[in-house]
Design a protein around this motif. Structure first.
Motif, mmCIF file in Angstrom:
data_model
loop_
_atom_site.group_PDB
_atom_site.id
_atom_site.type_symbol
_atom_site.label_atom_id
_atom_site.label_comp_id
_atom_site.label_asym_id
_atom_site.label_seq_id
_atom_site.Cartn_x
_atom_site.Cartn_y
_atom_site.Cartn_z
ATOM 1 N N TYR A 360 -31.427 6.616 91.809
ATOM 2 C CA TYR A 360 -30.486 6.339 90.722
ATOM 3 C C TYR A 360 -29.401 5.399 91.233
ATOM 4 O O TYR A 360 -29.048 5.415 92.420
ATOM 5 C CB TYR A 360 -29.737 7.607 90.280
ATOM 6 N N ARG A 361 -28.849 4.659 90.292
ATOM 7 C CA ARG A 361 -27.613 3.909 90.589
ATOM 8 C C ARG A 361 -26.781 3.854 89.306
ATOM 9 O O ARG A 361 -27.331 3.633 88.221
ATOM 10 C CB ARG A 361 -27.939 2.498 91.057
ATOM 11 N N PHE A 362 -25.493 4.056 89.445
ATOM 12 C CA PHE A 362 -24.594 4.063 88.286
ATOM 13 C C PHE A 362 -23.528 2.977 88.464
ATOM 14 O O PHE A 362 -23.024 2.786 89.567
ATOM 15 C CB PHE A 362 -23.903 5.431 88.157
ATOM 16 N N ARG A 363 -23.207 2.313 87.366
ATOM 17 C CA ARG A 363 -22.157 1.289 87.405
ATOM 18 C C ARG A 363 -21.266 1.392 86.180
ATOM 19 O O ARG A 363 -21.747 1.644 85.081
ATOM 20 C CB ARG A 363 -22.787 -0.105 87.444
ATOM 21 N N PRO A 364 -19.969 1.175 86.364
ATOM 22 C CA PRO A 364 -19.053 1.203 85.220
ATOM 23 C C PRO A 364 -19.196 -0.066 84.390
ATOM 24 O O PRO A 364 -19.590 -1.114 84.908
ATOM 25 C CB PRO A 364 -17.670 1.236 85.887
ATOM 26 N N ASP A 365 -18.870 0.018 83.110
ATOM 27 C CA ASP A 365 -18.759 -1.179 82.279
ATOM 28 C C ASP A 365 -17.359 -1.763 82.545
ATOM 29 O O ASP A 365 -16.375 -1.036 82.450
ATOM 30 C CB ASP A 365 -18.916 -0.783 80.809
ATOM 31 N N PRO A 366 -17.264 -3.045 82.868
ATOM 32 C CA PRO A 366 -15.940 -3.588 83.207
ATOM 33 C C PRO A 366 -14.975 -3.609 82.032
ATOM 34 O O PRO A 366 -13.760 -3.693 82.229
ATOM 35 C CB PRO A 366 -16.238 -5.016 83.685
ATOM 36 N N ASP A 367 -15.495 -3.523 80.812
ATOM 37 C CA ASP A 367 -14.617 -3.665 79.643
ATOM 38 C C ASP A 367 -14.415 -2.380 78.854
ATOM 39 O O ASP A 367 -13.665 -2.366 77.879
ATOM 40 C CB ASP A 367 -15.179 -4.750 78.710
ATOM 41 N N ASP A 370 -15.368 4.114 78.945
ATOM 42 C CA ASP A 370 -16.209 5.192 78.425
ATOM 43 C C ASP A 370 -17.701 4.827 78.431
ATOM 44 O O ASP A 370 -18.516 5.555 77.855
ATOM 45 C CB ASP A 370 -15.821 5.522 76.977
ATOM 46 N N ILE A 371 -18.043 3.710 79.046
ATOM 47 C CA ILE A 371 -19.444 3.274 79.081
ATOM 48 C C ILE A 371 -19.848 3.045 80.537
ATOM 49 O O ILE A 371 -19.067 2.531 81.336
ATOM 50 C CB ILE A 371 -19.630 1.937 78.312
ATOM 51 N N SER A 372 -21.091 3.430 80.846
ATOM 52 C CA SER A 372 -21.607 3.128 82.183
ATOM 53 C C SER A 372 -23.086 2.768 82.087
ATOM 54 O O SER A 372 -23.714 2.947 81.033
ATOM 55 C CB SER A 372 -21.381 4.314 83.132
ATOM 56 N N TYR A 373 -23.621 2.271 83.196
ATOM 57 C CA TYR A 373 -25.023 1.836 83.236
ATOM 58 C C TYR A 373 -25.754 2.615 84.314
ATOM 59 O O TYR A 373 -25.257 2.771 85.425
ATOM 60 C CB TYR A 373 -25.109 0.329 83.517
ATOM 61 N N PHE A 374 -26.926 3.078 83.947
ATOM 62 C CA PHE A 374 -27.705 3.961 84.813
ATOM 63 C C PHE A 374 -29.055 3.296 85.096
ATOM 64 O O PHE A 374 -29.862 3.118 84.187
ATOM 65 C CB PHE A 374 -27.887 5.294 84.072
#
Ligand code: FES
Ligand SMILES: [Fe+2]
Length: 468
Positions: A360-367, A370-374
């Motif tokens: 797995y890898r998780f990343r925040p949405d820069p803008d 409350d959103i992230s990418y998995f």
């Protein structure tokens, strides 16, 4: 099984454990001894104060993370299979940062800041990959070799102040571990081996670099990146959230923290939970584990005098052996069946088990905090002969779409959907709550606290005080 926990010790915080045998004792009861790293126990009690919800919902806090956490932390950017040949490149984006990773003519892997040395234009678009003999900027045509040397500067007469050395492409630290390419945007970063710490040692046992990517899903999640990760750091939620599923009731779990950046859980499969009001027979456990395999209502028969876990492990080894052309008969029951999950701060998970082989890898949405990418990858053992398949296309799944769109996830799609529903509800609750922080279990949720503490450490090291 003889020894059991003393669940009555509630006087020393962090010491109490669930009644019944520990996972360690269960592993020692398996007929095949697991590799040594699985027999290591490293619980750490990190305190019991509430963790403030502002860590998830404060724009200041999120901005500080982008300043002090992401540019300072090692992250895997792609798999080595994404860039097998000279000239193959891959762009990794995190927040507003972007790394251009490529393989040079010598076969070396390099990572550059993805921005032109002339006027900053990104040399390759976000999230792209491909092949290039040289790197030519699309704006005015400045061009670099794969080694980062400036080899063409149109109208050089106008730039007497530009030298081939002064305007080399800016490199960043890059390394390989577990088959993945890692980058760090901090040119003074500690070596990757130091960052991954104990993983370096544990993973010599697991052959992770001998795996290829079979399935790659990228899901947009309705929550802060830390809440997304935390949904996978504990198995405490399994009994409630996934109660109807295969993972529903085998809940013996061991939690470990290996400072500074690594934590782990091991979660057994195919053993009866001591927390069940009435124990099941081995035949009942076996029927539960194999219920996806049987046709109609007919349950598969477990032979006499063998445990369901051991028999099922052999079945899995044979099936996987046939499918992937390997002999898995020497693997321990634990490595064959259990959910073994390593986390490396800030955002990567590796599962070395045979039947639950995820990354797995998780990343925040820069803008939007409350959103992230998995990124969810399923890895498989490379064939003994011939080349492994190239990495597949990424299956993009939007925020309201189900993981079951990805056929490669099998029955897991439904389980991940249950986790997503929690993330959305928790995110709403962070703002709705009268109590302003979350209360964590001392043992089962210690990895959640560890993640929070590491973020806090880096923020404070960067001069940001969340409490001021
Ligand atoms: S911005 Fe890249 S060549 Fe001008
Ligand atoms: Fe879950």
């Amino acid at each position: 099984m003889t020894a059991t926990n003393d669940a009555s010790d509630t006087s020393t915080p962090g010491v109490a454990r669930a009644p019944g045998p520990t996972l360690h004792e269960q592993l020692l009861d398996d007929p095949t001894r697991p590799p040594d790293p699985l027999l290591v126990e490293s619980p750490v009690f990190l305190g019991d104060a509430d963790v403030p919800y502002r860590n998830y919902i404060s724009p200041d806090y999120a901005a500080a993370e982008f300043e002090h956490v992401w540019p300072k932390s090692w992250q895997w950017a792609c798999h080595t299979d994404h860039i097998p040949e000279a000239g193959d490149y891959y762009v990794y984006d995190i927040g507003h940062l972007s790394a251009l990773i490529l393989r040079t003519d010598d076969g070396e892997i390099k990572a550059y800041f993805n921005a032109c040395m002339h006027r900053g234009t990104q040399l390759r678009p976000p999230n792209s990959c491909g092949f290039a003999k040289q790197l030519r900027c699309p704006f005015h045509g400045w061009t670099w070799s794969l080694d980062g040397q400036l080899i063409d500067l149109p109208d050089r007469w106008d730039f007497p102040h530009v030298g081939d050395e002064s305007h080399r492409l800016a490199e960043m630290p890059v390394g390989e571990f577990a088959g993945f390419v890692w980058v760090n945007f901090d040119r003074d970063a500690e070596p990757l081996a130091e960052w991954v710490g104990v993983l370096d040692d544990h993973f010599t046992e697991f052959g992770f670099e001998d795996r290829y990517i079979e399935t790659h899903v990228r899901k947009r999640l309705p929550c802060n990146w830390k809440a997304a990760i935390e949904a996978f750091l504990e198995a405490y939620h399994v009994r409630e959230t996934h109660a109807s599923g295969k993972l529903g009731d085998e809940v013996t779990t061991q939690y470990d923290i290996f400072e500074p950046n690594v934590s782990r859980f091991i979660h057994t499969t195919g053993l009866d939970s001591p927390q069940r009001p009435s124990p099941r027979t081995e035949q009942e456990i076996f029927a539960h584990m194999t219920r996806n395999l049987r046709s109609g209502e007919e349950a598969l028969e477990l032979p006499d005098n063998v445990r369901a876990r051991d028999f099922y492990a052999r079945m899995v080894q044979e099936q996987m052996g046939e499918k992937y052309g390997h002999d898995f008969s020497e693997l321990s029951e634990s490595l064959t069946l259990d959910s073994i999950e390593y986390f490396c701060f800030p955002n990567a998970f590796f599962f070395p088990g045979l039947s639950l082989p995820m990354v797995y890898r998780f990343r925040p949405d820069p803008d939007d905090l409350d959103i992230s990418y998995f990124d969810l990858l399923i890895l498989r053992p490379r064939p003994v002969e011939g080349a492994a398949p190239m990495p597949p296309e990424v299956i993009e799944i939007d925020i309201d779409e189900s993981y079951t769109l990805a056929a490669g996830l099998g029955g897991l799609g439904r389980v991940y959907d249950q986790d997503t529903a929690n993330m959305a509800a928790q995110t709403r609750g962070f703002r709705a709550s009268h109590k302003r922080g979350q209360t964590l279990g001392n043992y089962q949720e210690s990895r959640v606290r560890h993640l929070q503490r590491r973020v806090d450490d880096l923020l404070r090291a960067g001069g940001y005080d969340p409490d001021s």
